[in-house]
Motif scaffolding. Structure first.
Motif, mmCIF file in Angstrom:
data_model
loop_
_atom_site.group_PDB
_atom_site.id
_atom_site.type_symbol
_atom_site.label_atom_id
_atom_site.label_comp_id
_atom_site.label_asym_id
_atom_site.label_seq_id
_atom_site.Cartn_x
_atom_site.Cartn_y
_atom_site.Cartn_z
ATOM 1 N N ASN A 1 24.186 -23.271 20.827
ATOM 2 C CA ASN A 1 24.445 -23.299 22.277
ATOM 3 C C ASN A 1 25.579 -22.372 22.715
ATOM 4 O OD1 ASN A 1 22.436 -25.160 22.802
ATOM 5 N ND2 ASN A 1 23.783 -26.880 22.400
ATOM 6 N N THR A 2 25.938 -21.392 21.905
ATOM 7 C CA THR A 2 27.020 -20.466 22.250
ATOM 8 C C THR A 2 26.608 -19.054 21.883
ATOM 9 O OG1 THR A 2 28.633 -22.193 21.750
ATOM 10 C CG2 THR A 2 29.472 -19.958 21.914
ATOM 11 N N VAL A 3 26.931 -18.102 22.749
ATOM 12 C CA VAL A 3 26.732 -16.691 22.451
ATOM 13 C C VAL A 3 28.051 -15.955 22.662
ATOM 14 C CG1 VAL A 3 24.260 -16.591 22.967
ATOM 15 C CG2 VAL A 3 25.906 -16.217 24.788
ATOM 16 N N THR A 4 28.232 -14.862 21.924
ATOM 17 C CA THR A 4 29.379 -13.996 22.131
ATOM 18 C C THR A 4 28.906 -12.827 22.983
ATOM 19 O OG1 THR A 4 30.265 -14.608 19.979
ATOM 20 C CG2 THR A 4 31.175 -12.640 21.003
ATOM 21 N N VAL A 5 29.608 -12.611 24.094
ATOM 22 C CA VAL A 5 29.221 -11.574 25.044
ATOM 23 C C VAL A 5 30.307 -10.514 25.083
ATOM 24 C CG1 VAL A 5 28.616 -11.089 27.443
ATOM 25 C CG2 VAL A 5 27.984 -13.275 26.428
ATOM 26 N N GLN A 6 29.898 -9.260 24.977
ATOM 27 C CA GLN A 6 30.837 -8.141 25.042
ATOM 28 C C GLN A 6 30.848 -7.591 26.462
ATOM 29 O OE1 GLN A 6 31.034 -5.454 21.689
ATOM 30 N NE2 GLN A 6 30.854 -3.730 23.079
ATOM 31 N N LEU A 7 32.024 -7.633 27.084
ATOM 32 C CA LEU A 7 32.195 -7.130 28.441
ATOM 33 C C LEU A 7 32.820 -5.753 28.369
ATOM 34 C CD1 LEU A 7 33.705 -10.356 30.019
ATOM 35 C CD2 LEU A 7 31.325 -9.640 30.038
ATOM 36 N N GLU A 8 32.306 -4.823 29.150
ATOM 37 C CA GLU A 8 32.796 -3.444 29.152
ATOM 38 C C GLU A 8 33.406 -3.126 30.510
ATOM 39 O OE1 GLU A 8 30.303 0.404 28.855
ATOM 40 O OE2 GLU A 8 30.525 -0.377 26.815
ATOM 41 N N ARG B 1 35.535 -9.398 24.171
ATOM 42 C CA ARG B 1 34.503 -10.331 23.737
ATOM 43 C C ARG B 1 34.872 -11.734 24.176
ATOM 44 N NH1 ARG B 1 32.028 -8.804 17.905
ATOM 45 N NH2 ARG B 1 31.382 -6.697 18.457
ATOM 46 N N VAL B 2 33.941 -12.407 24.815
ATOM 47 C CA VAL B 2 34.156 -13.786 25.244
ATOM 48 C C VAL B 2 33.005 -14.634 24.730
ATOM 49 C CG1 VAL B 2 35.449 -13.136 27.320
ATOM 50 C CG2 VAL B 2 32.991 -13.461 27.460
ATOM 51 N N LYS B 3 33.259 -15.927 24.591
ATOM 52 C CA LYS B 3 32.220 -16.860 24.173
ATOM 53 C C LYS B 3 31.708 -17.594 25.412
ATOM 54 C CE LYS B 3 33.680 -17.379 19.450
ATOM 55 N NZ LYS B 3 34.858 -16.542 19.496
ATOM 56 N N ALA B 4 30.385 -17.743 25.488
ATOM 57 C CA ALA B 4 29.769 -18.363 26.656
ATOM 58 C C ALA B 4 28.771 -19.420 26.224
ATOM 59 C CB ALA B 4 29.063 -17.294 27.498
ATOM 60 N N MET C 1 29.300 -16.682 34.135
ATOM 61 C CA MET C 1 30.195 -17.164 35.181
ATOM 62 C C MET C 1 31.328 -17.951 34.543
ATOM 63 S SD MET C 1 29.426 -19.858 38.252
ATOM 64 C CE MET C 1 28.633 -18.749 39.397
ATOM 65 N N GLU C 2 32.499 -17.781 35.100
ATOM 66 C CA GLU C 2 33.674 -18.518 34.653
ATOM 67 C C GLU C 2 33.459 -20.010 34.907
ATOM 68 O OE1 GLU C 2 38.343 -17.500 35.237
ATOM 69 O OE2 GLU C 2 37.118 -17.644 37.025
ATOM 70 N N THR C 3 33.935 -20.848 33.980
ATOM 71 C CA THR C 3 33.778 -22.285 34.136
ATOM 72 C C THR C 3 34.976 -23.000 33.517
ATOM 73 O OG1 THR C 3 32.252 -24.130 33.804
ATOM 74 C CG2 THR C 3 32.472 -22.573 31.998
ATOM 75 N N LYS D 1 35.740 -21.424 24.478
ATOM 76 C CA LYS D 1 34.616 -21.199 25.394
ATOM 77 C C LYS D 1 35.002 -21.526 26.832
ATOM 78 C CE LYS D 1 30.864 -23.517 24.245
ATOM 79 N NZ LYS D 1 29.478 -23.982 23.965
ATOM 80 N N ARG D 2 35.026 -20.482 27.712
ATOM 81 C CA ARG D 2 35.384 -20.652 29.125
ATOM 82 C C ARG D 2 34.358 -20.042 30.075
ATOM 83 N NH1 ARG D 2 38.791 -22.968 26.112
ATOM 84 N NH2 ARG D 2 40.984 -23.146 26.671
ATOM 85 N N TRP D 3 33.204 -19.629 29.572
ATOM 86 C CA TRP D 3 32.165 -18.985 30.372
ATOM 87 C C TRP D 3 30.842 -19.659 30.084
ATOM 88 C CZ3 TRP D 3 33.381 -14.755 33.545
ATOM 89 C CH2 TRP D 3 34.658 -14.224 33.370
ATOM 90 N N ARG D 4 29.862 -19.471 30.996
ATOM 91 C CA ARG D 4 28.515 -19.952 30.750
ATOM 92 C C ARG D 4 27.510 -18.924 31.234
ATOM 93 N NH1 ARG D 4 26.601 -22.508 35.664
ATOM 94 N NH2 ARG D 4 28.379 -22.809 37.045
ATOM 95 N N VAL D 5 26.393 -18.835 30.551
ATOM 96 C CA VAL D 5 25.321 -17.896 30.899
ATOM 97 C C VAL D 5 24.577 -18.460 32.096
ATOM 98 C CG1 VAL D 5 23.208 -16.786 30.110
ATOM 99 C CG2 VAL D 5 25.113 -17.102 28.522
ATOM 100 N N ILE D 6 24.485 -17.663 33.175
ATOM 101 C CA ILE D 6 23.741 -18.130 34.346
ATOM 102 C C ILE D 6 22.383 -17.440 34.489
ATOM 103 C CG2 ILE D 6 25.733 -18.910 35.648
ATOM 104 C CD1 ILE D 6 25.725 -16.299 37.183
ATOM 105 N N ALA D 7 22.233 -16.251 33.865
ATOM 106 C CA ALA D 7 20.944 -15.555 33.946
ATOM 107 C C ALA D 7 20.853 -14.514 32.846
ATOM 108 C CB ALA D 7 20.783 -14.877 35.299
#
Length: 88
Positions: free
Chosen positions: A25-32, A49-52, A67-69, A76-82
């Motif tokens: 239930n967690t993904v690592t997302v790379q923000l540029e 890199r953040v965990k969502a 989105m920040e949550t 983990k402080r983010w969640r995938v919305i789409a």
């Protein structure tokens, strides 16, 4: 409009690339982030890199909107919305 609607509207939304989906239930997302150097005006790219939390089933290579949550765990402080684009 009450205060909860306003606070939800003010949350940060970012688009990034999923680089790891090995956790449950967690993904690592790379923000540029691209910006011009203050003095030399050369384009600089920084990555973060953040965990969502992932309820959408995102996989490595997908481009997702997060989105920040509230804190969901230690990191983990983010969640995938789409899922914007699936991996090829």
């Amino acid at each position: 409009m009450n205060d909860s609607d306003k606070s939800r509207r003010d949350r940060k939304v970012r688009t990034g690339l999923v680089v790891s989906d090995k956790m449950t239930n967690t993904v690592t997302v790379q923000l540029e982030r691209r910006f011009a150097h203050p003095l030399y005006q050369k384009q600089i790219t920084t990555t973060k890199r953040v965990k969502a939390h992932d309820g959408q089933g995102a996989q490595v290579g997908d481009v997702v909107r997060i989105m920040e949550t509230r804190p969901l765990s230690k990191t983990k402080r983010w969640r995938v919305i789409a899922i914007v684009r699936r991996a090829q």
